[in-house]
Design an enzyme around this catalytic site. Sequence first.
Site, mmCIF file in Angstrom:
data_model
loop_
_atom_site.group_PDB
_atom_site.id
_atom_site.type_symbol
_atom_site.label_atom_id
_atom_site.label_comp_id
_atom_site.label_asym_id
_atom_site.label_seq_id
_atom_site.Cartn_x
_atom_site.Cartn_y
_atom_site.Cartn_z
ATOM 1 N N ASN A 1 3.514 1.190 5.820
ATOM 2 C CA ASN A 1 3.888 0.482 4.600
ATOM 3 C C ASN A 1 4.506 1.436 3.581
ATOM 4 O O ASN A 1 5.720 1.496 3.458
ATOM 5 C CB ASN A 1 2.667 -0.223 4.000
ATOM 6 C CG ASN A 1 2.953 -0.814 2.640
ATOM 7 O OD1 ASN A 1 3.976 -1.456 2.461
ATOM 8 N ND2 ASN A 1 2.089 -0.576 1.677
ATOM 9 N N GLU A 2 3.690 2.183 2.858
ATOM 10 C CA GLU A 2 4.237 3.139 1.893
ATOM 11 C C GLU A 2 3.507 4.476 2.004
ATOM 12 O O GLU A 2 3.115 5.071 1.005
ATOM 13 C CB GLU A 2 4.191 2.581 0.466
ATOM 14 C CG GLU A 2 2.827 2.133 0.004
ATOM 15 C CD GLU A 2 2.846 1.522 -1.394
ATOM 16 O OE1 GLU A 2 3.923 1.101 -1.867
ATOM 17 O OE2 GLU A 2 1.770 1.464 -2.016
#
Length: 662
Positions: free
Chosen positions: A381-382
């Site tokens: 995701n991040e």
Amino acid sequence: MTTKNKIFSITISLSAVFFSAQNNTVRTYNLDLKETPAPVKIQPTMYGIFFEDINFAADGGLYAELIKNRSFEFDEPFTGWRQPNTKTLSPNLDSGFLTIYTDHSKTNKNYARITVLNDKNYILENEGFRGIGLHQGEQYDFSFDLENVSGNIAAVNASLVDENGKEISSVSTLIKGKGWQKYTAVFKSPQTVEKAKLRIIFTGNGIVNMDMISLFPQDTWKDRKGGLRKDLVQKLYDLQPGFLRFPGGCIVEGRTLAERYQWKKTIGNIADREYLINKWSTGFPHRLTPDYGQSFGLGFYEYFQLSEDLGAEPVPILSCGMACQFNTAELVKMEDLDPYVQDALDLIEFANGGSGTKWGKLRAEMGHPKPFNLKFIGVGNEQWGADYIERYKVFEKAIHTKYPDIKIISGSGPSPDGEFFEYGWKELKQLNAQIVDEHYYNSPEWFMQNAGRYDKYDRSGPKVFAGEYAAQSVGVVKPDNKNNWLTALSEAAFMTGLERNADVVYMTSYAPLFAHADGWQWTPDLIWFNNLKSYATPNYYVQKLFSNNKGTDVLKIEHNGKAISGQEKLYATAVKDAKTHEIIIKMVNTDTQGKTINIKPGTLKTGKKITKILLSAPQLSAENSFDAEPIKPKEEISEAKNGEISTEIPANSLVVLKVKIN
């Protein structure tokens, strides 16, 4: 001049009502609109939807189930359930009681054993998701699994009651035979109630086992039984999204690796999907929500199906073996990474494989023999740092060895700048990454100041996915953030820069998408809903105007050879739509003064009809609400006179102009 190979130009004379601090002079601008030297295509995925199960977005929201903890799988199995006395609402254990039986060999491991001792009206009650919303005249499918263990219980009598305990509607279901059986009935609601409850009593005494106690509106999206909430999907459909990114967000990573999102546990028989506590249940001290779980009735099959319904590309994001770095930052060892990589390969087979493959066969058995034609997959995701890059390399090699046409989305971390961001981009560029996900949660001022962010990005490097962004009216992770007109206007200014740089920016999406009025954790959000209805924010209408008018080819709109990106608080982007044969100009005025523009088409033969769409508000602090949506697009039609197009751009407004090309 209608062929795409011919270069055309339009001269725009813009008179801005601008009062200098020194004198009351009027500034005049001459803008040029022309085709780019080399064609710049706008991707069909330019504007899409980011879905994360935050703010009760899935259970209690998009997934239309009305019973919370329907199969007693929560970590505290009584969550959502009460055993009240009808007079005092205190536990009525003298008349009966509920215990939880567990079978650890099953994914749906818990069920309720209910002992009815006498005729003193033992009651079992479910509160729903901050109540149960009922609409007058609508029908609701009620079902439950029951095993008659002993005694003479002859019927299950269910009713829907209002907040005061007054009965709204009731049904009675006769119990027959032994062994587990599924029972069904239909409620019809004679009135609209926002916060009803489900109440169950029994005829006779004895012991029964119950599981999967469920209540669904019949009026769902596409009338699918056990489906999705119709008004919420309709708002997504109206965006005309190019993609649907799912299932998040930070829930992909999980607070721990054990709590990460595992797609294989979200497919197959609904009743057998393994419950998981939602990461956001304890995500923020200001909004602790211990009753926030994931039943996965909305799982990966349903996400793919929804993407298809919306005409959007499915964009699944998978764990890369790193738990949320804001929580435990737990890592799977590199030597233990293979199962995570295999999950990615198996997902592609589930989406695209034929019925002769293991996972393609399962998709077909679930009701979709035709492949979903997956083109994108996200790795992580991040995440940030060397640990992420090391894991990304393994995923990239494995995926592209077996599926070379799949486009992989990588990440640059949680921030739009800084050491981790710079490191991630440097490494991913060296690895020839295809698409890099960037996230920005910042002030409205930041968004206006960064409209030119991508003007100087490397055209030969990775493409950009602006995967999560939203202007924060107060501050990041502040509960008082508002979806006001200032935030929406600043996002519109920023989006002109995204569209103008469509040769770099391939995908964009606002985040988060949904928020329950009584069950949210994060603000601001694109669409707000309660148990009965929903409303679109000003930010939603900005997204809709851009997405519904994205065009196919970027045009250059400049002042003295420079892009219009904040000069005198004006922002602009222009496109050509080869499908509708239109020029579409989007202009954002963040000034307190209105502006007048006069467009001279020059040698370009345009039609006389001008469609103008205006989005504005009387104050920057204005908002929409459940009661009214004062901030929404207004359309008007005018005609060009003497070959000249004139229009007003009011203060603090977004204007979309559409003119046919003859």
